[in-house]
Design a protein around this motif. Structure first.
Motif, mmCIF file in Angstrom:
data_model
loop_
_atom_site.group_PDB
_atom_site.id
_atom_site.type_symbol
_atom_site.label_atom_id
_atom_site.label_comp_id
_atom_site.label_asym_id
_atom_site.label_seq_id
_atom_site.Cartn_x
_atom_site.Cartn_y
_atom_site.Cartn_z
ATOM 1 N N ASN A 1 8.487 -10.795 127.676
ATOM 2 C CA ASN A 1 8.702 -9.566 126.625
ATOM 3 C C ASN A 1 7.882 -10.468 125.809
ATOM 4 O OD1 ASN A 1 9.782 -7.535 128.241
ATOM 5 N ND2 ASN A 1 11.771 -8.108 127.714
ATOM 6 N N TYR B 1 6.754 -5.257 121.999
ATOM 7 C CA TYR B 1 8.078 -4.765 120.600
ATOM 8 C C TYR B 1 6.883 -4.795 119.383
ATOM 9 C CZ TYR B 1 11.503 -4.722 124.457
ATOM 10 O OH TYR B 1 12.416 -4.837 125.545
ATOM 11 N N ASN C 1 15.030 1.704 108.676
ATOM 12 C CA ASN C 1 14.162 2.707 109.803
ATOM 13 C C ASN C 1 14.471 2.296 111.336
ATOM 14 O OD1 ASN C 1 11.762 3.038 111.565
ATOM 15 N ND2 ASN C 1 11.257 4.406 110.075
ATOM 16 N N SER C 2 14.479 3.295 112.091
ATOM 17 C CA SER C 2 15.026 2.500 113.531
ATOM 18 C C SER C 2 13.701 2.185 114.421
ATOM 19 C CB SER C 2 15.287 3.875 114.553
ATOM 20 O OG SER C 2 14.819 4.469 114.305
ATOM 21 N N LEU C 3 12.510 2.212 113.712
ATOM 22 C CA LEU C 3 11.425 1.605 115.050
ATOM 23 C C LEU C 3 11.837 -0.231 114.489
ATOM 24 C CD1 LEU C 3 8.768 4.063 114.490
ATOM 25 C CD2 LEU C 3 9.940 3.358 116.628
ATOM 26 N N TYR D 1 14.213 -1.498 112.970
ATOM 27 C CA TYR D 1 14.744 -2.099 113.627
ATOM 28 C C TYR D 1 15.205 -2.357 114.383
ATOM 29 C CZ TYR D 1 20.560 -2.721 113.524
ATOM 30 O OH TYR D 1 21.440 -3.075 113.998
ATOM 31 N N ASN D 2 14.627 -1.877 115.466
ATOM 32 C CA ASN D 2 15.168 -2.283 117.178
ATOM 33 C C ASN D 2 14.297 -3.182 117.411
ATOM 34 O OD1 ASN D 2 16.389 0.171 117.197
ATOM 35 N ND2 ASN D 2 14.823 1.505 117.991
ATOM 36 N N THR D 3 13.072 -3.914 117.179
ATOM 37 C CA THR D 3 12.241 -4.923 116.607
ATOM 38 C C THR D 3 12.900 -6.338 116.302
ATOM 39 O OG1 THR D 3 10.475 -3.906 116.951
ATOM 40 C CG2 THR D 3 10.170 -5.893 116.756
ATOM 41 N N ARG E 1 15.924 -7.482 115.403
ATOM 42 C CA ARG E 1 17.217 -7.596 115.975
ATOM 43 C C ARG E 1 16.518 -7.953 116.745
ATOM 44 N NH1 ARG E 1 20.207 -2.646 119.145
ATOM 45 N NH2 ARG E 1 18.598 -1.860 120.666
ATOM 46 N N GLN E 2 15.445 -8.140 117.154
ATOM 47 C CA GLN E 2 15.979 -9.344 118.898
ATOM 48 C C GLN E 2 15.007 -10.707 118.591
ATOM 49 O OE1 GLN E 2 13.994 -7.547 122.559
ATOM 50 N NE2 GLN E 2 13.555 -5.270 121.131
#
Length: 358
Positions: free
Chosen positions: A174, A207, A227-229, A231-233, A235-236
């Motif tokens: 990924n 991502y 923003n969730s968009l 945040y999801n990136t 946090r990785q």
């Protein structure tokens, strides 16, 4: 050792000087048959390209090519030599065993890097970027494996690395964008496009970090990161295994904001005052590797510095004859553990080490 043969399809016009020189048989031109002459030139050019492809890509011998094309073997040989001398065929040899190993080992040991990769000095900026990209692609093919997370920033070297990536073991890796958009203009080397390109080569998911690199205030940054968009990136980032950073000397000329349009004029003046020598993923450092914050770090939307330091392979790319201070700054920052540099910079760095200056 790896040997690559690159065959470039030439772009030609009514100027037939190259095509005319492919054959030893003289061709006498007459202005009254200009259309026929142009067609003949194009046919000869296509024949030269076909011969080069048969020999270098398909592995057909010159004798067999001569039979297939109904030409003499000596003429085939002359065509192939002319293709090389005029750049239709480019031969690149990557010596991964002995190439500059002593110099690389000396720099690697002194700074305690995982690896130091020294690339031949290119005679132009684009050529240098291509050489770095090709060599970096080989290195990535060696260290990447299934289920890894690759982080990419931006730059031409990253672009050429992605283009040359082979993924010989068909791994699934990924890819994640490490910093926000640095320009309002879309380019082949911006971080978002690089994520797509790397992910397509590595059978992985990309991502994105859909935000600007720099915002006006710390509060704006915090609101965006909720923003969730994003945040999801973000946090990785703690899971990144390999990251690629192109490190450069900041262009801090306040009369040309286009070179680093994420900075304000005030930012550039402050960075000049604190003598910023290197820029890595939007972060600036002085010659001693100290962060040049000047209020910028609170407004940067990118992987944070601590996460960068924790990456297993944090690859820094630095090139150019005048990049010695940039290299020293980046090395002192302790943000990278794999160094990719050109031969000219490597020699300057070794001299600096021998003089006991670092």
């Amino acid at each position: 050792n790896y040997i690559f043969f690159l065959i470039w399809r030439a772009v030609y016009s009514a100027n037939t000087s190259y095509a005319d020189s492919l054959y030893v048989e003289p061709l006498f031109l007459n202005y009254t048959v200009k259309k026929e002459t142009i067609m003949d030139a194009r046919q000869r050019m296509q024949t030269a390209i076909t011969v080069a492809q048969m020999y270098y890509i398909d592995g057909i011998s010159q004798d067999e090519i001569a039979q297939k094309t109904d030409m003499s073997r000596s003429n085939i040989s002359r065509i192939l030599k002319k293709c090389i001398s005029d750049g239709v065929v480019e031969i690149i040899v990557h010596d991964n065993i002995s190439e500059r190993s002593s110099l690389a080992h000396s720099i690697c040991s002194h700074f305690q890097f995982k690896d130091v990769i020294i690339v031949p000095y290119g005679n132009s900026a684009d050529r240098q970027n291509r050489l770095v990209g090709e060599r970096l692609a080989l290195y990535l093919d060696k260290i990447l494996s299934d289920n890894m997370l690759l982080g990419v920033s931006r730059g031409y070297c990253c672009y050429y690395a992605a283009r040359n990536l082979k993924n010989p073991h068909n791994y699934e890796v990924n890819v994640i964008q490490l910093l926000g958009a640095a320009s309002s203009v879309s380019t082949s080397y911006d971080s978002e496009r690089l994520v797509h390109l790397f992910a397509s080569k590595l059978n992985g998911t990309g991502y994105l970090l859909s935000a600007p690199l720099m915002v006006h205030s710390k509060k704006t940054k915090q609101e965006l990161l909720m923003n969730s968009l994003l945040y999801n990136t973000v946090r990785q980032y703690k899971n990144v295994d390999v990251a690629i950073f192109e490190i450069h000397k900041p262009d801090l000329y306040t009369n040309d904001l286009s070179k680093q349009e994420w900075l304000t004029k005030a930012d550039m003046l402050q960075l000049s005052e604190v003598k910023a020598e290197s820029c890595l993923c939007g972060y600036y450092f002085d010659i001693n590797g100290r962060s040049c914050n000047v209020g910028i770090n609170d407004r940067i939307i990118a992987i944070d510095r601590q996460n960068i330091k924790n990456i297993q392979w944090s690859i820094g790319i630095i090139t150019g004859k005048n990049s010695l201070n940039t290299a020293i700054s980046a090395i002192n920052s302790k943000m990278i553990n794999v160094l990719v540099i050109d031969e000219s910079l490597a020699l300057n760095l070794k001299k600096y080490i021998d003089e006991g200056r670092i």
